[in-house]
Design a protein around this motif. Structure first.
Motif, PDB file in Angstrom:
ATOM      1  N   SER A 112       2.018  25.024 -58.804  1.00  0.00           N
ATOM      2  CA  SER A 112       1.765  26.466 -58.906  1.00  0.00           C
ATOM      3  C   SER A 112       1.500  26.812 -60.366  1.00  0.00           C
ATOM      4  CB  SER A 112       2.961  27.239 -58.339  1.00  0.00           C
ATOM      5  OG  SER A 112       4.140  26.936 -59.049  1.00  0.00           O
ATOM      6  N   GLY A 113       1.813  28.047 -60.767  1.00  0.00           N
ATOM      7  CA  GLY A 113       1.571  28.442 -62.155  1.00  0.00           C
ATOM      8  C   GLY A 113       0.108  28.300 -62.514  1.00  0.00           C
ATOM      9  N   GLY A 114      -0.189  27.528 -63.545  1.00  0.00           N
ATOM     10  CA  GLY A 114      -1.560  27.356 -64.013  1.00  0.00           C
ATOM     11  C   GLY A 114      -2.462  26.589 -63.080  1.00  0.00           C
ATOM     12  N   VAL A 133      -3.537  33.920 -58.581  1.00  0.00           N
ATOM     13  CA  VAL A 133      -2.394  34.394 -59.361  1.00  0.00           C
ATOM     14  C   VAL A 133      -2.382  35.922 -59.280  1.00  0.00           C
ATOM     15  CG1 VAL A 133      -1.193  34.265 -61.568  1.00  0.00           C
ATOM     16  CG2 VAL A 133      -2.810  32.463 -60.938  1.00  0.00           C
ATOM     17  N   TYR A 173      -0.953  31.618 -66.776  1.00  0.00           N
ATOM     18  CA  TYR A 173      -1.315  30.987 -65.502  1.00  0.00           C
ATOM     19  C   TYR A 173      -2.790  31.239 -65.189  1.00  0.00           C
ATOM     20  CZ  TYR A 173       3.756  30.662 -64.748  1.00  0.00           C
ATOM     21  OH  TYR A 173       5.097  30.393 -64.863  1.00  0.00           O
ATOM     22  N   HIS A 199       0.448  32.304 -56.368  1.00  0.00           N
ATOM     23  CA  HIS A 199       1.609  32.544 -57.234  1.00  0.00           C
ATOM     24  C   HIS A 199       1.665  34.033 -57.561  1.00  0.00           C
ATOM     25  CE1 HIS A 199       4.431  30.683 -60.405  1.00  0.00           C
ATOM     26  NE2 HIS A 199       4.696  31.975 -60.315  1.00  0.00           N
ATOM     27  N   ASP A 246       3.231  35.341 -68.921  1.00  0.00           N
ATOM     28  CA  ASP A 246       3.172  34.225 -67.971  1.00  0.00           C
ATOM     29  C   ASP A 246       1.970  34.364 -67.043  1.00  0.00           C
ATOM     30  OD1 ASP A 246       5.428  33.118 -69.072  1.00  0.00           O
ATOM     31  OD2 ASP A 246       6.790  33.751 -67.466  1.00  0.00           O
ATOM     32  N   ASN A 254       0.339  25.865 -68.197  1.00  0.00           N
ATOM     33  CA  ASN A 254       1.716  25.833 -67.693  1.00  0.00           C
ATOM     34  C   ASN A 254       1.796  25.652 -66.175  1.00  0.00           C
ATOM     35  OD1 ASN A 254       2.379  26.319 -70.350  1.00  0.00           O
ATOM     36  ND2 ASN A 254       2.763  28.495 -70.038  1.00  0.00           N
ATOM     37  N   SER A 255       1.228  24.565 -65.696  1.00  0.00           N
ATOM     38  CA  SER A 255       1.360  24.247 -64.276  1.00  0.00           C
ATOM     39  C   SER A 255       2.820  23.962 -63.952  1.00  0.00           C
ATOM     40  CB  SER A 255       0.506  23.023 -63.928  1.00  0.00           C
ATOM     41  OG  SER A 255       0.739  22.622 -62.592  1.00  0.00           O
TER      42      SER A 255
END
Length: 272
Positions: A144-146, A151, A126, A30, A122, A131-132
């Motif tokens: 993605s995200g978390g 990242v 992550y 990400h 953000d 915060n997936s």
């Protein structure tokens, strides 16, 4: 009641197991890009055409020659699967790539330069495993995200500015406590920050969150896509951190026309 054949049951179980295993083996990268912005960021001004943080098409870090979108469009192993414009006005464009030879997806997001503090927030969230984001790609869900394996933040180092520290610190990483399960998961996840002097400023939150540093920077630098590309390739090839650092430094020197690998700019460790 009809009985299910043991063979059909076995086939169904194996199909489920194999599909789950394939999903578990999928890697997700990400990338968050804070678009270069003369107006809203404390940067040394760049030409107006590439320094408009509301214009991803021409922006220095996205649409310009060595911006992420333009540079990755020329890399044959990365196929564009989707181009989205998220409803969240902070993100002006989102591109989902699929690696041609590996089960790897890359989500790249261009944030409006005005919202650079939100981009940093953000990225830190992550990196904390928070915060997936679930995306439907190739008829399967990609987290993605978390839940990303790697990242990456690209852009101006907003943490160098007092205003950004004030806006970020309240109720943020200092108050995040990870469970033992989360701590173990963090050991297999990586973060990278391509911004000026990122080791000094990003070590406190990232080390607190227990995520592995892949690439951080020691000096001022140009966070252009060739360095990120070199890092991702080396990481996917399973190379050591020393090898990744050398590949990144070599790519940077090549494009910046330096006489030797810029090892003095990049590190793979947190500051002490």
């Amino acid at each position: 009641m009809n009985k299910i054949s043991p063979y059909l049951w076995l086939i169904s179980f194996l199909s489920f197991f194999l599909s789950f295993s394939c999903l578990a083996d999928t890697k997700v990268i990400h990338v968050l890009v804070a678009l270069c912005d003369n107006k809203y960021q404390g940067i040394a001004p760049v030409p107006a055409a590439i320094g408009n943080g509301q214009d991803p098409k021409n922006n220095l870090y996205w649409g310009a020659a060595y911006g992420f979108k333009t540079y990755f469009a020329k890399q044959k192993e990365w196929q564009v699967i989707q181009v989205n414009k998220p409803k969240d006005g902070k993100i002006l464009e989102e591109i989902i790539y699929k690696h041609q030879n590996q089960d790897v997806y890359l989500i790249a997001q261009a944030y409006d330069g005005k919202y650079i503090d939100d981009t940093v927030n953000d990225f830190i969230d992550y990196s904390a495993g928070k915060n997936s984001l679930s995306l439907s790609v190739d008829k399967k869900q990609i987290n993605s995200g978390g839940n990303a394996d790697l990242v990456v933040y690209i852009g101006h180092n907003a943490l160098m500015e007092t205003s950004s520290w004030r806006s970020y610190l309240p109720g943020s990483w200092r108050w995040i406590t990870l469970s033992k399960t989360q701590q173990e998961k963090q050991k297999s996840r990586y973060a990278a920050v391509f911004a000026c002097k990122s080791q000094k400023y990003f070590t406190p939150p990232l080390s607190h969150l227990g995520i592995n540093p892949l690439i951080l920077t020691l000096h001022r630098m140009a966070p252009e896509a060739y360095s990120i590309y070199a890092m991702i390739n080396s990481w996917l090839d399973g190379e050591s951190k020393d090898e990744i650092r050398l590949k990144v430094a070599s790519a940077y020197s090549q494009y910046q026309k330096l006489s030797q690998p810029a090892l003095h700019i990049f590190t793979t460790e947190y500051s002490q």
